[in-house]
Scaffold this active site. Structure first.
Site, PDB file in Angstrom:
ATOM      1  N   ASP A  77      61.935  41.427  77.029  1.00 50.16           N
ATOM      2  CA  ASP A  77      62.056  40.902  75.776  1.00 50.16           C
ATOM      3  C   ASP A  77      61.336  39.512  75.904  1.00 50.16           C
ATOM      4  OD1 ASP A  77      64.374  40.073  77.363  1.00 50.16           O
ATOM      5  OD2 ASP A  77      64.862  38.764  75.683  1.00 50.16           O
ATOM      6  N   GLU A 141      67.245  39.088  77.391  1.00 50.38           N
ATOM      7  CA  GLU A 141      67.636  38.097  78.183  1.00 50.38           C
ATOM      8  C   GLU A 141      67.534  36.593  77.192  1.00 50.38           C
ATOM      9  OE1 GLU A 141      66.826  34.769  80.918  1.00 50.38           O
ATOM     10  OE2 GLU A 141      65.743  35.239  79.250  1.00 50.38           O
TER      11      GLU A 141
HETATM   12 ZN   LIG Z   1      62.697  34.678  81.113  1.00 52.68          ZN
END
Ligand SMILES: [Zn+2]
Length: 438
Positions: A77, A141
């Protein structure tokens, strides 16, 4: 060139992390996973793939050995972009001037593609590992990893898995000039500060502002904020910070060298200088940032309530509970609510063969930098993997100048082709070394 093209393609998927999971465009995430499948056929044929929570792939390269496995972490992501302020299309993956451009080029699609390229090449040359290797890729994340990393780690705990070493993004190689030494510096994250949010609510007398009390709710809140800002938490030397100062100090000169290499003795002197810089200050104390405040409903109405939110970054050794006690010790009248609490991580040891080997691989691939453990003031997915290994190291094998480092989460993010090739070189060397030597 194939590796570079694959990184370019990886960037083209708009795998943007949003605060709310409903806002994720999962067609982009499945597209990315499909692209991995097409681009790395040997990986997908030879490694076992378990998809955790639909979008977090966990690859398992089996060796037949019972030695503790390796685990590599990365995430696909990316943070959102402000497209109008970019000079290139942030999702074009454009290759020009010896660089690959776009969101995720250095955070963190470079790690995923670097690891996939490495593994595909090792399989192509018939390489057989002598210990199992896992690759786990998170997909949120940037918004704390609750759906990706956290779920993978839960799966691992349920299956009683343990790892020799876990390697995630984090530290990098930087020019030594950033810290006043000639040699490059490679920093390996061995711990992360915790992060807590607290909300403080102050109560005031209601009524018309024409006859106010001495302190309104807003005034009480302001007094508290001022008191806390004027009396920050005590400075303290933690092991990772001591090691950083000693390692870098060894390459300084004169009195500076003497003080830094004896930091455990001279911390009372050194801390005064460290407290002056925002970055260095954050390394030696739990910090508090008041980030949001509100109170009152109209210009001429006394506020019955005022509230302020503090974001607290917790130094290893402190806890959300000790921070609460510290806030109470100011003796102001408020109601305190803990909105979120991430404890600081454990500190990974470095007096072991595995760290030594990591260090040698870094020295080999890069230009003999000073390799040192350090404390991360930001967070990575690896915080979710606490307890699955006593050696969790955060290091991305890239050499970034301060300008390049500033591109993380900013406009015109890129990675140089040279850096990307170095990543593959590093991963190949590290995997082989961990299989052959350790
Ligand atoms: Zn990162």
């Amino acid at each position: 060139m194939n590796a570079i093209n694959n990184l370019s393609k990886a960037i083209q998927f708009k795998t943007i992390s949003h605060k709310k999971i409903e806002d994720f465009d999962f067609s982009e995430f499945s597209g990315f996973l499909e692209f991995l499948k097409e681009s790395y056929p040997l990986v997908h044929r030879n490694l076992e793939l378990k998809m955790i929570n639909n979008y977090a792939p966990l690859f398992h390269w089996k060796s037949g050995s019972s030695k503790l496995p390796l685990l590599f972490l990365a995430h696909y992501d990316v943070v959102p972009v402000n497209e109008s302020s970019w000079s290139v299309n942030p999702f074009s993956g454009e290759i020009k001037d010896g660089k690959v451009w776009g969101r995720g080029a250095i955070d963190d699609k470079n790690s995923i593609i670097g690891l996939m390229e490495t593994t595909e090449s090792l399989l192509a040359e018939g390489y057989q590992p002598t210990r199992d290797i896992y690759f786990a890729f998170g997909y949120d994340e940037e918004t704390m990893g609750a759906h990706g990393a956290k779920r993978i780690a839960e799966y691992m705990r349920e299956n009683n898995m343990q790892f020799e070493v876990i390697l995630d993004e984090g530290g990098i190689v930087t020019p030594g000039s950033m810290m006043g030494i000639a040699r490059d510096i490679a920093v390996v994250g061995v711990a992360e500060k915790g992060q807590c949010n607290y909300q403080f609510t102050f109560t005031g007398q209601q009524g018309h502002s024409s006859a106010p009390p001495e302190h309104t709710a807003v005034g009480k809140m302001a007094a508290f904020i001022k008191d806390v800002e004027d009396h920050p938490m005590a400075m303290r030397l933690t092991e990772p910070v001591a090691e950083t100062l000693i390692n870098i100090g060894g390459h300084k000169r004169g009195i500076e060298k003497f003080l830094m290499t004896h930091v455990r003795t001279f911390f009372p002197i050194i801390k005064k200088t460290m407290a002056k810089g925002a970055q260095t200050n954050a390394l030696i104390r739990t910090t508090v940032a008041f980030t949001m405040a509100r109170g009152g409903t109209a210009a001429n109405v006394l506020p019955d309530k005022a509230s302020v939110t503090a974001n607290v970054r917790v130094l290893p050794g402190d806890t959300p509970e000790s921070v609460e006690d510290w806030f109470k010790s100011f003796n102001h009248q408020f109601e305190m609510a803990r909105l979120a609490a991430e404890r600081p991580t454990a500190v990974s040891k470095t007096n072991n063969g595995c760290y030594g080997l990591l260090k040698r691989c870094i020295e080999n691939v890069f230009n003999q930098p000073v390799v040192t453990p350090y404390l991360m003031i930001g967070g990575t997915d690896s915080r979710n993997y606490q307890g699955l290994s006593d050696k969790i190291y955060r290091f991305m094998p890239c050499r970034l100048t301060s300008e390049e480092l500033a591109l993380m989460h900013a406009d015109d993010e890129y990675i140089s082709i040279d850096n990307f090739n170095k990543m593959i070189e590093f991963y190949t060397l590290f995997i082989k070394a961990m299989n052959e030597e350790a």
